[in-house]
Design an enzyme around this catalytic site. Structure first.
Site, PDB file in Angstrom:
ATOM      1  N   GLU A  23       0.833  -1.213   0.000  1.00 26.39           N
ATOM      2  CA  GLU A  23       0.000   0.000   0.000  1.00 26.39           C
ATOM      3  C   GLU A  23       0.868   1.263   0.000  1.00 26.39           C
ATOM      4  O   GLU A  23       2.079   1.200   0.212  1.00 26.39           O
ATOM      5  CB  GLU A  23      -0.937  -0.003   1.217  1.00 26.39           C
ATOM      6  N   LYS A 157      -3.552  -1.395  15.899  1.00 26.29           N
ATOM      7  CA  LYS A 157      -3.114  -0.827  17.170  1.00 26.29           C
ATOM      8  C   LYS A 157      -4.309  -0.377  17.976  1.00 26.29           C
ATOM      9  O   LYS A 157      -5.395  -0.153  17.440  1.00 26.29           O
ATOM     10  CB  LYS A 157      -2.108   0.290  16.954  1.00 26.29           C
TER      11      LYS A 157
END
Ligand code: PSU
Ligand code: MN
Length: 310
Positions: A23, A157
């Protein structure tokens, strides 16, 4: 909106060789210049080290490109007039000739169109904390559920609500495999305490799972969680404190929508005096390494090619 494949990506594809999608939001909006260019090149090198071909994906001047040259990578890294481009942004960015760094969602979509079965990223987006009120759920989840791509990540996260993220993935029916782990990794740390349904410890089984997914004709993608190597992990209590502070700052400044994730990432880097950056880099490289090795095994298994992509 047919993506343009680089010559190298086309050649690899025609010979049935291993390809790994990468990406570009991590380049333009995840890391500061010039660390980001260095990381973009290192990710490609990590894939090449195994004999696989990297295909970094972005929209350049309105053209969705699969496989970028160094000049394009540098442009994305300088991030001057580069939009954060999720799946919903693709038509606008393409039609107006803009340049966009693709999120996990948009990268999955374009990798699927290009017929690339494996994609390495750092961490995926997910259900944000407070989503029961804000409904802020990353489009990454919906697109992973739709695109026929195996996504390798170090989890997500805990700027997100990780438990709700797992619930959302379960509802979407996304197969989840922990590579050497039986809990969801929490990006900077290997542990979240949240169990995931399936653990695999060897590459062959992992490749056979991807092949089974494909030959069963299952729609959509699957998620492979690859925890950060312990030597690079950050202390969990410090990470929790930085995240709490970053979330407070976002709330105080009323940052929301697509600006939220990049803001939180930059805040974590600032609050940690830059400690989050080498950890993020290490886990992204670790994922590119696993994705390349997986792509090699998949290519060797003679998995049926993706069809129906244009
Ligand atoms: N999480 C990270 N690093 C990132 C991102 C997420 O730890 O760089 C980026 C990815 O490109 C991901 C996007 O697809 O942010 C998700 O943004 P949002 O939450 O706005 O969907
Ligand atoms: Mn969002």
């Amino acid at each position: 909106m047919t993506p343009i494949l680089s010559e190298e990506v086309l050649d690899t594809q025609e010979s049935g060789g291993p390809l790994v999608a990468l990406e570009s939001t991590i380049i333009s909006h995840g890391f500061p210049w010039p660390d980001n260019l260095d990381l973009a090149l290192a990710l490609e090198a990590a894939v090449r080290a195994h004999g696989a071909t990297p295909a970094t994906i972005a929209v350049i001047d309105g053209v969705p490109r699969v496989g970028l040259g160094r000049d394009d990578l540098e442009r994305l890294a300088r991030a001057d007039r580069v939009e954060k481009c999720s799946a919903r942004d693709l038509p606008f960015v393409c039609a107006t000739g803009r340049t966009g760094a693709t999120t996990v969602a948009a990268t999955c979509l374009l990798a699927d169109r290009a017929g690339i079965p494996v994609f390495a990223t750092g961490g995926i987006g997910g259900v944000h904390r407070g989503a029961t009120l804000t409904m802020d759920v990353s489009a990454d989840l919906a697109e992973i559920a739709r695109a026929r791509v195996a996504v390798v990540s170090a989890g997500a996260k805990s700027i997100l609500d990780l438990a709700l993220t797992l619930e959302a993935l379960e509802t979407l029916g996304v197969p989840i495999v922990g590579f050497g782990c039986d809990e969801l990794p929490a990006f900077y740390t290997p542990h979240s305490g949240l169990p995931i349904p399936h653990r695999v410890d060897d590459l062959d089984t992992l490749a056979r799972i991807v092949a089974a997914h494909r030959s069963l004709g299952l729609h959509g993608g699957l998620l492979i969680f690859n925890p950060i190597p312990p030597a690079h992990a950050l202390p969990a209590d410090r990470v929790d404190a930085w995240i709490a502070q970053a979330l407070e700052a976002a709330q105080a400044r009323q940052i929301e929508g697509k600006a939220l994730t990049p803001f939180l990432l930059a805040e974590l880097a600032r609050l940690s005096n830059g400690a989050t950056l080498p950890a993020n880099r290490a886990l992204a490289l670790h994922n590119a390494d696993l994705a390349a090795r997986l792509a090699l095994r998949i290519a060797a298994l003679d998995v049926p090619a993706l069809d129906g992509h244009s």
